[in-house]
Design a protein around this motif. Structure first.
Motif, PDB file in Angstrom:
ATOM      1  N   LEU A 227       0.997  -1.282  -0.644  1.00  0.00           N
ATOM      2  CA  LEU A 227       0.444  -0.080   0.187  1.00  0.00           C
ATOM      3  C   LEU A 227       0.773   1.411   0.370  1.00  0.00           C
ATOM      4  O   LEU A 227       0.381   2.628  -0.817  1.00  0.00           O
ATOM      5  N   ILE A 228       1.967   1.095   0.732  1.00  0.00           N
ATOM      6  CA  ILE A 228       2.913   2.348   0.621  1.00  0.00           C
ATOM      7  C   ILE A 228       4.022   2.481   0.198  1.00  0.00           C
ATOM      8  O   ILE A 228       3.881   3.482  -0.795  1.00  0.00           O
ATOM      9  N   ALA A 229       4.094   1.150  -0.437  1.00  0.00           N
ATOM     10  CA  ALA A 229       5.380   1.180  -1.779  1.00  0.00           C
ATOM     11  C   ALA A 229       4.753   1.839  -2.655  1.00  0.00           C
ATOM     12  O   ALA A 229       6.003   2.568  -3.746  1.00  0.00           O
ATOM     13  N   SER A 230       3.632   2.153  -2.768  1.00  0.00           N
ATOM     14  CA  SER A 230       3.100   2.167  -4.461  1.00  0.00           C
ATOM     15  C   SER A 230       2.980   3.984  -4.924  1.00  0.00           C
ATOM     16  O   SER A 230       2.868   4.505  -6.126  1.00  0.00           O
ATOM     17  N   GLU A 231       2.737   4.314  -3.554  1.00  0.00           N
ATOM     18  CA  GLU A 231       2.597   5.927  -3.508  1.00  0.00           C
ATOM     19  C   GLU A 231       4.162   6.285  -3.193  1.00  0.00           C
ATOM     20  O   GLU A 231       4.144   7.217  -3.377  1.00  0.00           O
ATOM     21  N   THR A 232       5.428   5.876  -2.690  1.00  0.00           N
ATOM     22  CA  THR A 232       6.595   6.168  -2.812  1.00  0.00           C
ATOM     23  C   THR A 232       7.610   5.605  -3.617  1.00  0.00           C
ATOM     24  O   THR A 232       8.058   5.074  -4.651  1.00  0.00           O
ATOM     25  N   ASP A 233       8.622   6.364  -4.207  1.00  0.00           N
ATOM     26  CA  ASP A 233      10.057   6.456  -4.889  1.00  0.00           C
ATOM     27  C   ASP A 233      11.331   6.031  -4.189  1.00  0.00           C
ATOM     28  O   ASP A 233      11.718   5.619  -4.777  1.00  0.00           O
ATOM     29  N   SER A 234      10.786   5.596  -2.933  1.00  0.00           N
ATOM     30  CA  SER A 234      11.673   5.292  -2.220  1.00  0.00           C
ATOM     31  C   SER A 234      12.345   4.011  -1.876  1.00  0.00           C
ATOM     32  O   SER A 234      13.464   3.510  -1.184  1.00  0.00           O
ATOM     33  N   ILE A 235      11.476   3.765  -2.087  1.00  0.00           N
ATOM     34  CA  ILE A 235      11.376   1.934  -2.140  1.00  0.00           C
ATOM     35  C   ILE A 235      11.278   1.372  -3.281  1.00  0.00           C
ATOM     36  O   ILE A 235      11.083   1.452  -4.226  1.00  0.00           O
ATOM     37  N   ASP A 236      12.378   0.022  -3.549  1.00  0.00           N
ATOM     38  CA  ASP A 236      12.980  -0.166  -3.984  1.00  0.00           C
ATOM     39  C   ASP A 236      12.285  -1.405  -4.777  1.00  0.00           C
ATOM     40  O   ASP A 236      11.976  -1.686  -5.681  1.00  0.00           O
ATOM     41  N   CYS A 237      11.989  -2.454  -3.925  1.00  0.00           N
ATOM     42  CA  CYS A 237      11.326  -4.098  -3.671  1.00  0.00           C
ATOM     43  C   CYS A 237      10.896  -3.924  -2.812  1.00  0.00           C
ATOM     44  O   CYS A 237      10.932  -3.454  -1.581  1.00  0.00           O
ATOM     45  N   VAL A 238       9.829  -4.690  -2.251  1.00  0.00           N
ATOM     46  CA  VAL A 238       8.923  -5.374  -1.906  1.00  0.00           C
ATOM     47  C   VAL A 238       9.270  -6.154  -1.704  1.00  0.00           C
ATOM     48  O   VAL A 238       8.941  -7.359  -2.448  1.00  0.00           O
ATOM     49  N   ASP A 239       9.215  -7.024  -0.306  1.00  0.00           N
ATOM     50  CA  ASP A 239       9.350  -9.284  -0.180  1.00  0.00           C
ATOM     51  C   ASP A 239       9.331  -9.353   0.505  1.00  0.00           C
ATOM     52  O   ASP A 239       8.756  -8.554   2.253  1.00  0.00           O
ATOM     53  N   ASN A 240       7.268  -9.673   0.401  1.00  0.00           N
ATOM     54  CA  ASN A 240       6.322  -9.897   1.378  1.00  0.00           C
ATOM     55  C   ASN A 240       6.932 -11.534   2.405  1.00  0.00           C
ATOM     56  O   ASN A 240       6.738 -11.353   3.473  1.00  0.00           O
TER      57      ASN A 240
END
Length: 258
Positions: A227-240
């Motif tokens: 939810l948050i990563a989709s709105e920011t350019d500072s996160i490179d990847c999501v690893d659930n």
């Protein structure tokens, strides 16, 4: 098969690894009041539903930030799986060089995430775990765990707003797509979501400066990471599954001692 437990304040995530591959996982509520038998019934039903034979569990490893649940969970492992679980804590080899003032104060989940991130993504890196609290952890260009920041989780922040502002309704955590909103619900959603994005971006910006490196990898995990990563350019990847992977890695480092 290896059974892994990531026990958080709100939820615990269970995973089954077979030949180093995650084949099943579940998310359940962390309940300090549940007995070992109640966990046995709940987890047994999950296993049965997904065709997992509890008798094929060869080993178990647990990472927990909730001490009160551990007695029941350990007894579940012994009674229903016939296994003494490995617990992430003192005496467990992680290979992590911790530079915290008091290494014993670092939460087990933060250690497990760091171990997984170093092996999977290298360093320097920043790990953001969106849980009950949101934790930010920094790994140096030498692979050392330097420390980080702990912020109230997005659900804790929004719950405080719902409870303390009597005229404001409880709203879904969803993106309204704008900040100039024309209803109370969308105005609240905008403040909660985009305000939290600003918190995340600012902390990551400051951490990157303190790491003094231009090639910092930023990895997010946790229930609300997407939810948050989709709105920011500072996160490179999501690893659930970063924490579950870390548990498997730590187990492999220690299984000879069993």
């Amino acid at each position: 098969m290896l059974l892994v437990f990531d026990v958080g304040n709100t939820n615990m995530v269970l995973g089954i690894y077979k030949d180093d591959k995650l084949i099943k996982y579940w998310r359940i509520h962390t309940d300090k009041e549940k007995t070992s038998d109640e966990y046995g019934i709940l987890i047994g039903n999950l296993f049965q539903h997904d065709g997992v034979n509890i008798n094929e569990i060869a080993d178990i490893i647990i990472s927990s930030v909730v001490p009160d649940v551990m007695h029941s969970l350990e007894n579940f492992c012994i009674k229903y799986c016939n296994k003494q679980p490995m617990i992430v804590g003192p005496g467990i080899k992680t290979g992590l060089n911790i530079k915290y003032d008091n290494p014993k104060q670092v939460g087990a989940d933060r250690i497990v995430n760091a171990v997984a991130a170093i092996e999977k993504y290298g360093y320097p890196s920043i790990l953001v775990d969106f849980g009950t609290a949101t934790t930010f952890c920094a790994i140096s260009k030498a692979g050392e765990y330097l420390g980080g920041t702990i912020a109230p989780g997005i659900k804790i922040s929004s719950e405080a707003l719902f409870q303390r502002a009597s005229k404001l309704p409880r709203v879904e955590l969803a993106k309204p797509g704008k900040t100039i909103c024309k209803s109370t619900v969308t105005a609240m959603q905008s403040g909660i979501i985009y305000g939290y994005v600003g918190l995340v971006d600012k902390i990551i910006e400051m951490m990157e400066k303190e790491l003094k490196s231009d090639d910092v990898k930023v990895i997010a995990t946790g229930g609300l990471a997407n939810l948050i990563a989709s709105e920011t350019d500072s996160i490179d990847c999501v690893d659930n599954f970063l924490t579950l992977e870390g548990l498997k890695i730590i187990y492999n480092k220690n299984k000879e001692q069993l």
